[in-house]
Design an enzyme around this catalytic site. Structure first.
Site, PDB file in Angstrom:
ATOM      1  N   ILE A  96       0.794  -1.205  -0.156  1.00 24.91           N
ATOM      2  CA  ILE A  96      -0.059   0.063   0.076  1.00 24.91           C
ATOM      3  C   ILE A  96       0.945   1.104   0.014  1.00 24.91           C
ATOM      4  CG2 ILE A  96      -0.272   0.464   2.652  1.00 24.91           C
ATOM      5  CD1 ILE A  96      -3.353   0.508   2.003  1.00 24.91           C
ATOM      6  N   HIS A 128       5.707 -12.480   6.017  1.00 28.05           N
ATOM      7  CA  HIS A 128       5.585 -11.790   4.479  1.00 28.05           C
ATOM      8  C   HIS A 128       6.926 -11.491   4.120  1.00 28.05           C
ATOM      9  CE1 HIS A 128       5.265  -8.438   7.486  1.00 28.05           C
ATOM     10  NE2 HIS A 128       5.789  -7.700   6.555  1.00 28.05           N
TER      11      HIS A 128
HETATM   12  P1  5GP Z   1       6.781  -5.082   7.842  1.00 29.82           P
HETATM   13  O1  5GP Z   1       7.587  -3.724   8.303  1.00 29.82           O
HETATM   14  O2  5GP Z   1       5.932  -5.725   8.718  1.00 29.82           O
HETATM   15  O3  5GP Z   1       7.757  -5.977   7.273  1.00 29.82           O
HETATM   16  O4  5GP Z   1       6.028  -4.515   6.455  1.00 29.82           O
HETATM   17  C1  5GP Z   1       4.749  -4.473   6.332  1.00 29.82           C
HETATM   18  C2  5GP Z   1       4.155  -3.948   5.043  1.00 29.82           C
HETATM   19  O5  5GP Z   1       2.954  -3.844   4.892  1.00 29.82           O
HETATM   20  C3  5GP Z   1       4.759  -2.346   4.952  1.00 29.82           C
HETATM   21  O6  5GP Z   1       5.396  -2.050   3.848  1.00 29.82           O
HETATM   22  C4  5GP Z   1       3.226  -1.379   4.563  1.00 29.82           C
HETATM   23  O7  5GP Z   1       3.245  -0.638   3.781  1.00 29.82           O
HETATM   24  C5  5GP Z   1       2.226  -2.808   4.064  1.00 29.82           C
HETATM   25  N1  5GP Z   1       1.046  -2.741   4.712  1.00 29.82           N
HETATM   26  C6  5GP Z   1       0.507  -2.196   5.877  1.00 29.82           C
HETATM   27  N2  5GP Z   1      -0.707  -2.158   5.525  1.00 29.82           N
HETATM   28  C7  5GP Z   1      -1.109  -2.620   4.389  1.00 29.82           C
HETATM   29  C8  5GP Z   1      -2.387  -2.907   3.795  1.00 29.82           C
HETATM   30  O8  5GP Z   1      -3.513  -2.669   4.283  1.00 29.82           O
HETATM   31  N3  5GP Z   1      -2.336  -3.430   2.340  1.00 29.82           N
HETATM   32  C9  5GP Z   1      -1.432  -3.325   1.890  1.00 29.82           C
HETATM   33  N4  5GP Z   1      -1.385  -3.726   0.539  1.00 29.82           N
HETATM   34  N5  5GP Z   1      -0.012  -3.057   2.414  1.00 29.82           N
HETATM   35  C10 5GP Z   1      -0.131  -3.046   3.673  1.00 29.82           C
END
Ligand code: 5GP
Length: 123
Positions: free
Chosen positions: A35, A105
């Site tokens: 996103i 992820h």
């Molecule tokens: P982390 O920091 O956990 O590795 O990354 C989480 C990722 O999820 C971030 O890059 C953030 O932009 C993405 N993200 C968070 N909420 C959403 C959402 O509702 N939809 C999508 N497509 N990505 C999200």
């Protein structure tokens, strides 16, 4: 490690409660566009199973889940057309890595020269 939170945002995406811009879906995994992209191409690949992080996934997932997930990452890169130009995959686990969403992820970044590895901490 904290227990899996069924209400995390990616669990909601998997249940169809929140929309996503889907790239591909397989038996084991879902890939969709981030996103808040941090590169021209920024896709997230998640397993369909309930795993908090990479440590949880690598320890508890079955062989078919792990193989299916890895193949989905490769398929995402193929579909995005970035295999020749190159891409980076990255998984954050825990606080020092700033993991925000507690569902395992892999980030797939591509579409420009991504530089080498990680930036040093800001002073
Ligand atoms: P982390 O920091 O956990 O590795 O990354 C989480 C990722 O999820 C971030 O890059 C953030 O932009 C993405 N993200 C968070 N909420 C959403 C959402 O509702 N939809 C999508 N497509 N990505 C999200």
């Amino acid at each position: 490690m904290a227990a899996y939170d069924e209400n995390n945002i990616f669990a909601k995406i998997l249940r169809g409660e929140i929309p996503c811009k889907k790239l591909l879906e397989t038996e084991q995994a879902l890939a969709f566009h981030d996103i808040a992209p941090q590169a021209p191409v920024h896709v997230l690949v998640i397993p369909k199973g309930a795993y908090v992080s990479s440590a949880d996934f690598f320890a508890r997932a079955g062989d078919a889940e792990i193989a299916g997930f890895c193949r989905a990452v490769a398929q995402a890169a193929e579909q995005l057309g970035v295999v020749e130009s190159g891409y980076r995959i990255l998984a954050n686990h825990g606080p020092d890595a700033h993991q925000e969403v507690p569902h395992f992820h892999v980030h797939l970044f591509a579409g420009r020269d991504l530089g080498r590895m990680i930036k040093p901490p800001e002073k």
